[in-house]
Design a protein around this motif. Structure first.
Motif, short mmCIF file in Angstrom:
data_model
loop_
_atom_site.label_atom_id
_atom_site.label_comp_id
_atom_site.label_asym_id
_atom_site.label_seq_id
_atom_site.Cartn_x
_atom_site.Cartn_y
_atom_site.Cartn_z
N GLN A 140 17.15 12.22 50.52
CA GLN A 140 16.25 13.37 50.45
C GLN A 140 15.48 13.42 49.13
OE1 GLN A 140 18.73 16.79 51.43
NE2 GLN A 140 17.97 16.70 53.52
N ARG A 157 10.20 22.29 48.84
CA ARG A 157 10.03 21.32 49.93
C ARG A 157 11.15 20.30 49.89
NH1 ARG A 157 3.59 20.28 50.60
NH2 ARG A 157 3.08 22.46 51.06
N LEU A 185 8.62 9.86 56.15
CA LEU A 185 9.48 11.05 56.27
C LEU A 185 9.98 11.24 57.69
CD1 LEU A 185 7.29 13.47 54.13
CD2 LEU A 185 9.06 11.87 53.37
N ASP A 212 9.84 23.18 54.52
CA ASP A 212 9.10 23.90 53.47
C ASP A 212 9.52 25.35 53.51
OD1 ASP A 212 7.75 21.49 53.22
OD2 ASP A 212 5.98 22.17 54.28
N THR A 220 10.84 17.29 57.44
CA THR A 220 10.39 18.08 56.30
C THR A 220 10.79 19.53 56.50
OG1 THR A 220 8.21 18.58 57.23
CG2 THR A 220 8.39 16.58 55.90
N TYR A 267 12.35 16.89 51.84
CA TYR A 267 11.95 15.82 52.76
C TYR A 267 13.12 14.86 52.94
CZ TYR A 267 7.12 17.13 51.48
OH TYR A 267 5.94 17.79 51.24
N PRO A 273 2.40 10.59 55.90
CA PRO A 273 3.78 10.98 55.61
C PRO A 273 4.77 10.55 56.69
CG PRO A 273 2.29 12.79 55.13
CD PRO A 273 1.49 11.72 55.81
#
Length: 99
Positions: free
Chosen positions: A50, A8, A87, A92, A90, A10, A83
């Motif tokens: 990040q 992940r 953030l 993933d 994102t 972010y 989040p």
């Protein structure tokens, strides 16, 4: 069930990286561990704002099912942690370990 690992990445709002890491470590990690996830490590890239981490799950449910349990849990809801407050983006990716 096979082990599933996600990488992940972010991108954190400018100026909030350290605050995000503290919230992640103090609130998110303990609940993830309690629910059977493993954290393979976490890193920050200050130049890009990040936060990068590895999260894995191997158990009777799929990763997606267990992740839904995490988000639906009363403990997660009690965190009062959105989040989106931290953030910007994102990403993933499901990855397979080779070494």
């Amino acid at each position: 069930m096979p082990r599933t690992t996600q990488l992940r990445t972010y991108t954190v709002r400018n100026g909030l990286l350290d605050e995000w890491v503290e919230r992640w470590r103090n609130d998110i990690v303990p609940l993830r561990l309690d629910l059977g996830f493993e954290i393979g490590g976490a890193w920050i890239d200050r130049e890009r704002d990040q936060f990068v981490w590895l999260v894995s799950y191997e158990g009777p449910e799929t990763f997606e099912e267990r992740n839904a349990m995490y988000w639906a849990s009363p403990e997660r809801k009690a965190m009062d942690l959105d989040p989106d407050d931290y953030l910007v983006r994102t990403e993933d990716r499901t990855v397979e370990q080779r070494y």
